[in-house]
Write an enzyme that holds these catalytic residues in place. Sequence first.
Site, PDB file in Angstrom:
ATOM      1  N   LEU A  87       0.801  -1.224   0.000  1.00 42.26           N
ATOM      2  CA  LEU A  87       0.000   0.000   0.000  1.00 42.26           C
ATOM      3  C   LEU A  87       0.835   1.276   0.000  1.00 42.26           C
ATOM      4  O   LEU A  87       2.012   1.267   0.287  1.00 42.26           O
ATOM      5  CB  LEU A  87      -0.927  -0.019   1.216  1.00 42.26           C
ATOM      6  N   GLY A  88       0.127   2.371  -0.312  1.00 45.47           N
ATOM      7  CA  GLY A  88       0.781   3.672  -0.379  1.00 45.47           C
ATOM      8  C   GLY A  88       0.852   4.329   0.977  1.00 45.47           C
ATOM      9  O   GLY A  88       0.886   3.658   1.998  1.00 45.47           O
ATOM     10  N   GLY A 129       0.293   5.823   4.469  1.00 45.39           N
ATOM     11  CA  GLY A 129      -0.648   5.327   5.474  1.00 45.39           C
ATOM     12  C   GLY A 129      -1.408   6.426   6.189  1.00 45.39           C
ATOM     13  O   GLY A 129      -1.391   7.592   5.788  1.00 45.39           O
ATOM     14  N   PHE A 153      -5.093   6.999   8.933  1.00 46.50           N
ATOM     15  CA  PHE A 153      -6.508   6.673   8.953  1.00 46.50           C
ATOM     16  C   PHE A 153      -7.265   7.398   7.852  1.00 46.50           C
ATOM     17  O   PHE A 153      -7.100   8.590   7.627  1.00 46.50           O
ATOM     18  CB  PHE A 153      -7.125   7.041  10.303  1.00 46.50           C
ATOM     19  N   GLY A 154      -8.104   6.688   7.210  1.00 41.20           N
ATOM     20  CA  GLY A 154      -9.009   7.292   6.250  1.00 41.20           C
ATOM     21  C   GLY A 154      -8.377   7.624   4.911  1.00 41.20           C
ATOM     22  O   GLY A 154      -9.074   8.014   3.997  1.00 41.20           O
ATOM     23  N   VAL A 213      -7.465   7.065   1.445  1.00 45.44           N
ATOM     24  CA  VAL A 213      -7.879   6.057   0.480  1.00 45.44           C
ATOM     25  C   VAL A 213      -6.913   6.074  -0.688  1.00 45.44           C
ATOM     26  O   VAL A 213      -6.613   7.118  -1.257  1.00 45.44           O
ATOM     27  CB  VAL A 213      -9.320   6.303   0.007  1.00 45.44           C
ATOM     28  N   ASP A 240     -23.270   3.839  11.352  1.00 41.42           N
ATOM     29  CA  ASP A 240     -22.576   5.057  10.912  1.00 41.42           C
ATOM     30  C   ASP A 240     -23.029   5.434   9.508  1.00 41.42           C
ATOM     31  O   ASP A 240     -22.213   5.644   8.613  1.00 41.42           O
ATOM     32  CB  ASP A 240     -21.052   4.840  10.964  1.00 41.42           C
TER      33      ASP A 240
END
Length: 662
Positions: A498-499, A501, A503-504, A506, A615
Amino acid sequence: MKKMKLRSMTMGFKHFIFALLAGLALLLVVHAQDQSGFISIACGLPVNSSFTEKNTEINYISDATFIDTGTSNSISTDIKDSHQQQVWNLRSFPQGNRNCYSINVTGGTKYLIRGTFLHGNYDGQDNLPQFDVYIGANIWETVRVDNSSISIWRELIHVPSRNYLQLCLVNTGRGTPFISAIELRPLINASYVTKSGSLALNWRADVGSNEGYRYPDDVHDRYWQSLNYFSWTNLSTNLTVDSQNHNDYQAPSVVMSTAVTPLNGSAPLGAFKWDSDNASTEYYVYMHFAEVVKLEANQSRSFNVTLNGKYWYGPLVPDYLSTTTLYSPSAISGSGNYQFSLVKTEKSTLPPILNAFEIYKVKYFLQSETDQEDVDAIAKIKSTYGIKRIWQGDPCAPKGYSWDGLNCSFEANTPPRITSLTLSSSGLTGQISADISNLVMLQYLDLSNNSLTGSVPDFLSQLQYLRVLNLERNQLSGSVPAQLIERSDNGSLSLRILGKGGFGTVYHGNIEDTQVAVKMLSPSSIQGFQQFQSEVKLLMRVHHRNLTTLVGYCYEGTNMGLIYEYMANGDLAEHLSGEKTKILSWEDRLRIATDAAQGLEYMHHGCKPPIIHRDVKCTNILLNENFHAKLADFGLSKFFPTDGGTHVSTRVAGTPGYLDPE
Ligand SMILES: *[C@@H]1O[C@H](CO)[C@@H](O)[C@H](O)[C@H]1NC(C)=O
Ligand SMILES: *[C@@H]1O[C@H](CO)[C@@H](O)[C@H](O)[C@H]1NC(C)=O
Ligand SMILES: *[C@@H]1O[C@H](CO)[C@@H](O)[C@H](O)[C@H]1NC(C)=O
Ligand SMILES: *[C@@H]1O[C@H](CO)[C@@H](O)[C@H](O)[C@H]1NC(C)=O
Ligand SMILES: *[C@@H]1O[C@H](CO)[C@@H](O)[C@H](O)[C@H]1NC(C)=O
Ligand SMILES: *[C@@H]1O[C@H](CO)[C@@H](O)[C@H](O)[C@H]1NC(C)=O
Ligand SMILES: *[C@@H]1O[C@H](CO)[C@@H](O)[C@H](O)[C@H]1NC(C)=O
Ligand SMILES: *[C@@H]1O[C@H](CO)[C@@H](O)[C@H](O)[C@H]1NC(C)=O
Ligand SMILES: *[C@@H]1O[C@H](CO)[C@@H](O)[C@H](O)[C@H]1NC(C)=O
Ligand SMILES: *[C@@H]1O[C@H](CO)[C@@H](O)[C@H](O)[C@H]1NC(C)=O
Ligand SMILES: *[C@@H]1O[C@H](CO)[C@@H](O)[C@H](O)[C@H]1NC(C)=O
Ligand SMILES: *[C@@H]1O[C@H](CO)[C@@H](O)[C@H](O)[C@H]1NC(C)=O
């Protein structure tokens, strides 16, 4: 011929003990000889500088091109005059456990390798160290300096198997290692042959002489020390002893032209003796004989050689002005001390004679060096990325000294292989180097937290033993090779690609040319990893056209990533906030509402156990290319922190403002 004195040794035979190889002042020269094949390195000399030593006319060059660590120092000026110029400077190694020279040689050639160490109070403190010197992966000698104004040298006859030789200085916690000069001299292959192992010099003596010799008297630049005992008497000739054409050892004429016989002509010649530190230590002995007296017709000289009183060889009749070298084809061992004597045969009218001898100790260099392909590959990787670590000497061996960031496999009788490479947070830029694919035994590759760009290359799938591949937190793009995905799917490879990092965040990437969306969760947002994992696995089984499909998840340490199917038009919030140019039609809005409602309805009634979203908000309603809606993040809200930072218990979860007031 102008000469300086080597230390001459005169002692009673009874008191003679194994002579240490220390205390060489040096000798001189006349005319230049061929130095071809010589490698003469003056350590600590400024970069690119060189000089011709005035006594030997040997050309010495700086060591700077052979090593990239250590500091240059000079010996104190008051002792310079009593030493040759190659030891006026030295390189010391205050940093690092192991510092290595890498010197290009001709692999398969037999070399005399000499290291010289003259402390010369370079530090102004006369701090005298003890340290180890290695040849490649194997210890050669321990050097202990007892007197800063006496130079110590160590010689080794060794055949490097590769086209380079690594000479390493290892700090053993007893002071700063240093070295003054490194000299390599090619020898004739047929000389100094051993059954196995290399030969470390114990003692080399020119008996009956009062000077020391080296190049150019000795074409191979061996150091010959003079040796005399009170029980000996001298013989010599002014004629040349022409050994060069007859004998592979090429003992110099000047050495062979002096000899000794016993003072008592009817007694044996006590030639030399030494003590062994260990009965299992093996030795090779070379004795050089040449008749220096023109014998009359009624004269003869013949003798037997005995070792510890037992017949060893004979009878031997030295040739006039021609060298005979006597040696044993296999090593001598099994005793605590060794004494060679020469005993006149009954027919002989003259006593035995000895001109010179050499004693070597066998060194077994059993630790093999790292596999050549691995060495070449890691060297290229080092230069491609300009790696700043102390990566010197053999990458894997010896075991305790593998390069930082490498782990290796060590198996008997095979060269070590690199099995793990960790270059995370190493400031790497550019693409992933193709040289990595030549580390074929690699099981673990961690290049995370660098600034690598380009795609995840196909050649990584050639690494068939790879179990962990971590490329996270780089700037990689494009698709991931199908084979890697396949191995990740079947559990044989832990893949982390992954790219950036957090939270949230995308990250949109491609997996096997299928677009996906990735949502990263920071460690603080996950309470209870086990629970999270089982929940995610459950959610991966939930399928409905109005629920975004969770296609996978990944984790590295405490960082989690969720992989969703790709939704071309992002989330509803973007469209309602007016960030987008397209204004949603009334019809679109209605459809989105019913789509979302159908998704909720399925969660509540179609799933067992029912899933409560907790949520529901615009950012969790995602839109496809046709503005059809799907719900996202269902079932996960209890693991997410709130956007507003307000603590929300796991029972009542969600984003304030969207929560049921009750
Ligand atoms: C040493 O010589 C090389 C080649 O001639 C040159 O490129 C380099 O700049 C020189 N280094 C120094 C410090 O003079
Ligand atoms: C040693 O040999 C290698 C490979 O042949 C070469 O790339 C390198 O430049 C050489 N080093 C020196 C100091 O000559
Ligand atoms: C060191 O060697 C020199 C030269 O042989 C000698 O003069 C001196 O006394 C020695 N120093 C010590 C401390 O043994
Ligand atoms: C050197 O000698 C050894 C043994 O005597 C032999 O095996 C080897 O092939 C020789 N090497 C060369 C380069 O001639
Ligand atoms: C032999 O020569 C050496 C060196 O010249 C000398 O020191 C020694 O005293 C000589 N020995 C005899 C017995 O003359
Ligand atoms: C060698 O030459 C020197 C000087 O020419 C002479 O004194 C000496 O006797 C000679 N020695 C021998 C063994 O011929
Ligand atoms: C000389 O050696 C012989 C044989 O070892 C011995 O018998 C004789 O006593 C010795 N002569 C002297 C003067 O030492
Ligand atoms: C002698 O050498 C052998 C083999 O190298 C080794 O196993 C043994 O421990 C050594 N013994 C001593 C007393 O150093
Ligand atoms: C050898 O011959 C010479 C004369 O050529 C003679 O002077 C000498 O005594 C003889 N020596 C012996 C041991 O026979
Ligand atoms: C020298 O060796 C030969 C051959 O083994 C033997 O015949 C002779 O007796 C030996 N001589 C002495 C003095 O040891
Ligand atoms: C490499 O070796 C070190 C030290 O033995 C160990 O702590 C580390 O876990 C190993 N790394 C891998 C990837 O095997
Ligand atoms: C959601 O369900 C409705 C009706 O069943 C359907 O028309 C719509 O295409 C679905 N949304 C998506 C994104 O598939």
